[in-house]
Motif scaffolding. Sequence first.
Motif, PDB file in Angstrom:
ATOM      1  N   HIS A 150       0.790  -1.283  -0.061  1.00  0.00           N
ATOM      2  CA  HIS A 150       0.078  -0.065  -0.015  1.00  0.00           C
ATOM      3  C   HIS A 150       0.813   1.110  -0.114  1.00  0.00           C
ATOM      4  N   LYS A 151       1.896   1.347   0.816  1.00  0.00           N
ATOM      5  CA  LYS A 151       2.842   2.327   0.915  1.00  0.00           C
ATOM      6  C   LYS A 151       3.688   2.621  -0.456  1.00  0.00           C
ATOM      7  N   LEU A 152       3.762   1.480  -1.215  1.00  0.00           N
ATOM      8  CA  LEU A 152       4.537   1.282  -2.583  1.00  0.00           C
ATOM      9  C   LEU A 152       3.466   2.112  -3.430  1.00  0.00           C
ATOM     10  N   HIS A 153       2.165   2.029  -3.590  1.00  0.00           N
ATOM     11  CA  HIS A 153       0.984   2.575  -3.929  1.00  0.00           C
ATOM     12  C   HIS A 153       1.062   4.027  -3.797  1.00  0.00           C
ATOM     13  N   GLY A 167       5.237   4.170  -6.793  1.00  0.00           N
ATOM     14  CA  GLY A 167       6.247   3.100  -7.178  1.00  0.00           C
ATOM     15  C   GLY A 167       5.939   2.428  -8.671  1.00  0.00           C
ATOM     16  N   LYS A 168       7.212   1.697  -8.924  1.00  0.00           N
ATOM     17  CA  LYS A 168       7.153   0.722 -10.033  1.00  0.00           C
ATOM     18  C   LYS A 168       7.614  -0.831  -9.811  1.00  0.00           C
ATOM     19  N   VAL A 169       6.975  -1.667 -10.507  1.00  0.00           N
ATOM     20  CA  VAL A 169       7.381  -2.988 -10.420  1.00  0.00           C
ATOM     21  C   VAL A 169       8.268  -3.596 -11.620  1.00  0.00           C
ATOM     22  N   LEU A 170       9.445  -4.115 -11.060  1.00  0.00           N
ATOM     23  CA  LEU A 170      10.224  -4.720 -12.315  1.00  0.00           C
ATOM     24  C   LEU A 170      10.420  -6.005 -12.039  1.00  0.00           C
ATOM     25  N   LEU A 171      10.075  -6.849 -12.912  1.00  0.00           N
ATOM     26  CA  LEU A 171      10.250  -8.273 -12.968  1.00  0.00           C
ATOM     27  C   LEU A 171      11.572  -8.836 -13.679  1.00  0.00           C
ATOM     28  N   VAL A 172      12.620  -9.247 -13.173  1.00  0.00           N
ATOM     29  CA  VAL A 172      13.812  -9.639 -14.111  1.00  0.00           C
ATOM     30  C   VAL A 172      14.080 -10.990 -14.203  1.00  0.00           C
ATOM     31  N   GLY A 173      13.463 -11.608 -15.544  1.00  0.00           N
ATOM     32  CA  GLY A 173      13.827 -13.014 -15.764  1.00  0.00           C
ATOM     33  C   GLY A 173      12.656 -13.694 -14.849  1.00  0.00           C
ATOM     34  N   VAL A 174      11.774 -13.153 -14.339  1.00  0.00           N
ATOM     35  CA  VAL A 174      10.524 -13.829 -13.859  1.00  0.00           C
ATOM     36  C   VAL A 174       9.003 -13.388 -14.332  1.00  0.00           C
ATOM     37  N   ASP A 175       8.012 -14.159 -14.295  1.00  0.00           N
ATOM     38  CA  ASP A 175       6.824 -13.733 -14.694  1.00  0.00           C
ATOM     39  C   ASP A 175       5.628 -13.326 -13.668  1.00  0.00           C
ATOM     40  N   GLN A 176       4.511 -13.177 -14.104  1.00  0.00           N
ATOM     41  CA  GLN A 176       3.643 -12.461 -13.215  1.00  0.00           C
ATOM     42  C   GLN A 176       3.526 -13.423 -11.971  1.00  0.00           C
ATOM     43  N   THR A 177       3.783 -14.686 -11.956  1.00  0.00           N
ATOM     44  CA  THR A 177       3.451 -15.562 -10.743  1.00  0.00           C
ATOM     45  C   THR A 177       4.218 -15.105  -9.334  1.00  0.00           C
ATOM     46  N   VAL A 178       5.248 -14.282  -9.492  1.00  0.00           N
ATOM     47  CA  VAL A 178       5.956 -13.582  -8.412  1.00  0.00           C
ATOM     48  C   VAL A 178       5.341 -12.435  -8.169  1.00  0.00           C
ATOM     49  N   ASN A 179       4.575 -11.925  -8.932  1.00  0.00           N
ATOM     50  CA  ASN A 179       4.029 -10.235  -8.726  1.00  0.00           C
ATOM     51  C   ASN A 179       3.267 -10.109  -7.723  1.00  0.00           C
ATOM     52  N   ILE A 180       3.710 -10.088  -6.404  1.00  0.00           N
ATOM     53  CA  ILE A 180       2.633 -10.112  -5.126  1.00  0.00           C
ATOM     54  C   ILE A 180       2.053  -8.718  -5.075  1.00  0.00           C
ATOM     55  N   SER A 181       2.165  -7.832  -5.970  1.00  0.00           N
ATOM     56  CA  SER A 181       1.282  -6.846  -5.903  1.00  0.00           C
ATOM     57  C   SER A 181      -0.156  -6.924  -6.058  1.00  0.00           C
ATOM     58  N   LEU A 182      -0.090  -8.109  -6.753  1.00  0.00           N
ATOM     59  CA  LEU A 182      -1.773  -8.623  -7.081  1.00  0.00           C
ATOM     60  C   LEU A 182      -2.421  -8.834  -5.847  1.00  0.00           C
ATOM     61  N   ARG A 183      -1.833  -9.216  -4.933  1.00  0.00           N
ATOM     62  CA  ARG A 183      -2.374  -9.544  -3.795  1.00  0.00           C
ATOM     63  C   ARG A 183      -3.119  -8.324  -3.102  1.00  0.00           C
ATOM     64  N   LEU A 184      -2.350  -7.154  -3.135  1.00  0.00           N
ATOM     65  CA  LEU A 184      -3.359  -5.815  -2.875  1.00  0.00           C
ATOM     66  C   LEU A 184      -4.580  -5.827  -3.615  1.00  0.00           C
ATOM     67  N   ALA A 185      -4.438  -6.108  -4.865  1.00  0.00           N
ATOM     68  CA  ALA A 185      -5.728  -5.980  -5.775  1.00  0.00           C
ATOM     69  C   ALA A 185      -6.862  -6.986  -5.212  1.00  0.00           C
ATOM     70  N   GLU A 186      -6.307  -8.372  -4.848  1.00  0.00           N
ATOM     71  CA  GLU A 186      -7.228  -9.164  -4.171  1.00  0.00           C
ATOM     72  C   GLU A 186      -8.108  -8.844  -3.118  1.00  0.00           C
ATOM     73  N   ILE A 187      -7.288  -8.025  -2.256  1.00  0.00           N
ATOM     74  CA  ILE A 187      -7.523  -7.463  -0.831  1.00  0.00           C
ATOM     75  C   ILE A 187      -8.667  -6.360  -1.099  1.00  0.00           C
ATOM     76  N   TRP A 188      -8.161  -5.404  -2.001  1.00  0.00           N
ATOM     77  CA  TRP A 188      -9.042  -4.264  -2.473  1.00  0.00           C
ATOM     78  C   TRP A 188     -10.256  -4.725  -3.112  1.00  0.00           C
TER      79      TRP A 188
END
Length: 277
Positions: A149-152, A156-177
């Motif tokens: 939430h504080k990053l929001h 902030g920006k999210v950078l995925l290096v050599g990994v896909d959305q399955t590690v993108n835990i920012s989506l957890r904030l979306a699930e909660i909201w």
Amino acid sequence: MWSCTQLVTQLKDMGIQQGDTLLMHTSLRSLGDVRDRSATLLNAVLNVIGVEGTLMVPTFTASCADSTENMTDESERNALRMLTPSFNRKTSPSDVHLTGYFSEEVRNHAGSKRSDHPIYSFASIGAQAEFLTQSTPLSYPLGSSGPLHKLHQLDGKVLLVGVDQTVNISLRLAEIWAKCPYIHRSIEVKSADNRWVKVEGVLQCRTGFERITPLLRNSRIMKTGRLGDADCYIMSHRMLVSMGVAMLAGDPSAILCRNESCSSCIQARKMCRETTV
Ligand SMILES: [Zn+2]
């Protein structure tokens, strides 16, 4: 071999700039041939974001959570719970199989701050590190008032290096909201003072997070880039979360996986059906 200077150029080419607040998820191996990969990558990132910028990485510690839920033998269960380590903000290593070795480089860096959640901590370096890592709520730690939430708030920006959305835990904030019916599941964790405490709102299967990729691509919220040999994805945290909330408002099961043997997502999908009926 990729040099630090080349990595700096590639980061700038992706649109990362001085003063950025950046949440990174990294597979170091994907960078390819870089001497002292984790230290060189950290140098390159800090060089690009500068003293006004902030870097944050997950330093999760699933090892501090109760893993005996499905065990039936009481004595075995008690023995395993005794052996479960309690979380120590200074010394507990990240579960690198979950977060990657880069998280350890950031956590061990001089001047790095770490939040104090027993399983969902983050390490941060830079101007906003203190703000991002202070006072995470024990329950729903990836929701309101937590580091995501504080990053929001900091845009902030999210950078995925050599990994896909399955590690993108920012989506957890979306699930909660988006108030997805399955967000309330809980687990017991061993806190810093060696007590078992209940944490509500824990993350479960993330395989289905990949289902948001076409939307992010088509809406141009997600841009691609390269770092060393790694394929990268960069996106605005706010836009990612907004897209996630919109997707889940239409279908609360939209980012659950479709694996027929995934008991977590089967249970979550059932909760979604029961809520909509
Ligand atoms: Zn699943």
